[in-house]
Scaffold this active site. Structure first.
Site, PDB file in Angstrom:
ATOM      1  N   ASP A 184     -27.166  22.442  62.672  1.00 51.14           N
ATOM      2  CA  ASP A 184     -27.485  23.314  61.547  1.00 51.14           C
ATOM      3  C   ASP A 184     -26.419  23.107  60.488  1.00 51.14           C
ATOM      4  OD1 ASP A 184     -27.237  26.778  60.737  1.00 51.14           O
ATOM      5  OD2 ASP A 184     -28.791  25.396  60.101  1.00 51.14           O
ATOM      6  N   GLU A 268     -32.666  19.716  60.084  1.00 48.22           N
ATOM      7  CA  GLU A 268     -33.708  20.208  59.196  1.00 48.22           C
ATOM      8  C   GLU A 268     -34.046  19.171  58.136  1.00 48.22           C
ATOM      9  OE1 GLU A 268     -31.704  23.934  58.521  1.00 48.22           O
ATOM     10  OE2 GLU A 268     -33.622  24.936  58.836  1.00 48.22           O
ATOM     11  N   CYS A 343     -35.062  41.645  71.884  1.00 50.82           N
ATOM     12  CA  CYS A 343     -34.499  41.485  73.229  1.00 50.82           C
ATOM     13  C   CYS A 343     -33.059  41.968  73.320  1.00 50.82           C
ATOM     14  CB  CYS A 343     -34.611  40.033  73.689  1.00 50.82           C
ATOM     15  SG  CYS A 343     -33.461  38.920  72.850  1.00 50.82           S
ATOM     16  N   ASP A 350     -25.374  30.629  62.886  1.00 49.64           N
ATOM     17  CA  ASP A 350     -25.463  29.170  62.815  1.00 49.64           C
ATOM     18  C   ASP A 350     -25.811  28.549  64.158  1.00 49.64           C
ATOM     19  OD1 ASP A 350     -22.724  28.891  60.432  1.00 49.64           O
ATOM     20  OD2 ASP A 350     -24.854  29.307  60.167  1.00 49.64           O
TER      21      ASP A 350
END
Ligand SMILES: [Zn+2]
Length: 366
Positions: A184, A268, A343, A350
């Site tokens: 990322d 990405e 949850c 990140d």
């Protein structure tokens, strides 16, 4: 070669089994928290890591022996993993206590020669017996059940996540999905990976950037067209060159290292995110070069018969909880961590994004 596949099934325990589950969830949480408390006390006294096991606790609290002992052993392993992470990178912080209210109700047990198996639409679990499950998908006969995680959602529903292992014939490429990494883009760190590592550029390279900024400021104060201005302009150009060279050199080393080590790397698509974040910072020194880095990765992986997978730029990697898949619309730019409302998991932005990118990359390969 061996690979793993997980199956998740809804479970319908009877009253007695529900009681057994509740007791196991409670014991697992108790053991986890007790072991953590001892680790913290030991760390505060000595600054060192304590490796402890549930065995002494079972002597002290004999009701712990009523539940699946592998569930307790797995709680210890999970805690130890979280604790090792803390020792590797203390900025992660100590593992947190599991709370009765908001904590996830779950435990993991292992299959030991058929102690976990599926028979007549029921799942056999140690100390619990045969629990009715909804088998919406068959597990192939040659898949071996390794472990199962029993959980109860906030909705009250019970699930079994069954982890299996199977053999497959490797094809001629070197790609195995098991050895995948997600990256990322992160403005301060260059990237954060799905294992929680950050790629901080060494100081040597940062110095070059500092020098560039300094020379640039000097130039800005000079009279345009003057002799000094012209000289300074050359200096700035050289400083730029040096930054580019240093960055490229570092990126070459880093991309080679990753391409050697990993079989699949997911990132990405385009520099959409990096641009959005980068533009908020100084423009000159912050054209970051993540795109260039990705290009290096692409061909270095390809040379080795490996693969770079690019994820659609609209995939909500930052907003999705990698544990339960919940998409949180309330994440804002600059928020470095968040708690999943579904949850309850505590997520580092990140790293969570990098894990989602990795998982999405693996899914795209299939
Ligand atoms: Zn979640």
């Amino acid at each position: 070669m061996k690979a793993n596949k997980a199956y998740k099934f809804r479970m319908y325990p009877d009253t007695e089994q529900k009681t057994a589950f509740a007791r196991t969830f409670g014991c697992v949480r108790f053991v986890y928290n007790r072991l953590l408390a001892d680790k913290i006390a030991h760390y505060q006294a000595t600054g060192e890591m304590l490796r402890n096991t549930p065995a002494p606790l079972k002597k002290e609290f004999d009701w712990l022996r009523d539940v699946d002992s592998l569930a307790l052993a797995n709680a210890q392993i999970q805690l130890q993993t979280a604790y090792n992470n803390f020792f590797r990178d203390q900025s992660i912080g100590f593992p947190k206590y599991r709370s009765k209210k908001s904590g996830r109700k779950s435990y993991t047990t292992n299959n030991q020669g058929g102690t976990v198996r599926i028979e007549n639409g029921k799942l056999r679990l140690p100390k619990v017996g045969f629990v009715r499950i909804k088998l919406h998908r068959a597990i192939p006969d040659d898949y071996i059940i390794k472990s199962v995680t029993v959980s109860q959602e906030a909705s009250g529903k019970y699930y079994a996540s069954i982890l299996t292992e199977y053999e497959y014939e490797p094809n001629d490429t070197a790609v195995t999905k098991d050895n995948a990494l997600g990256l990322d883009y992160s403005s301060p760190h260059f990237y954060v990976d799905s294992e929680g590592n950050t790629a901080d550029m060494p100081h040597f390279y940062r110095k070059a950037e500092k020098k560039l900024a300094r020379e640039q400021r000097r130039l800005a104060r000079m009279v345009k067209g003057s002799a000094n201005y012209r000289k300074q302009k050359i200096k700035v150009a050289r400083a730029y060159e040096k930054v580019r060279f240093c960055r490229k050199d570092w990126q070459h080393k880093e991309s080679t290292r990753l391409a050697e080590y990993y079989d699949v790397i997911a990132v990405e698509d385009i520099d959409y995110k990096s641009m959005a974040r980068g533009l908020r910072l100084a423009k000159a020194t912050n054209d970051n070069g993540f795109g260039q880095f990705r290009t290096m990765l692409t061909y270095k992986l390809a040379e080795r018969g490996k693969k770079l997978v690019t994820i659609d730029k609209w995939f909500p990697s930052t907003k999705t909880c990698h544990l339960c898949g919940y998409v949180n619309p309330n994440i804002v730019l600059g928020q470095s961590e968040w708690d999943c409302p579904h949850c309850g998991a505590h997520l580092l932005r990140d790293r969570n994004a990098a894990i989602n990118i990795k998982n999405q990359g693996i899914a795209m390969l299939a």
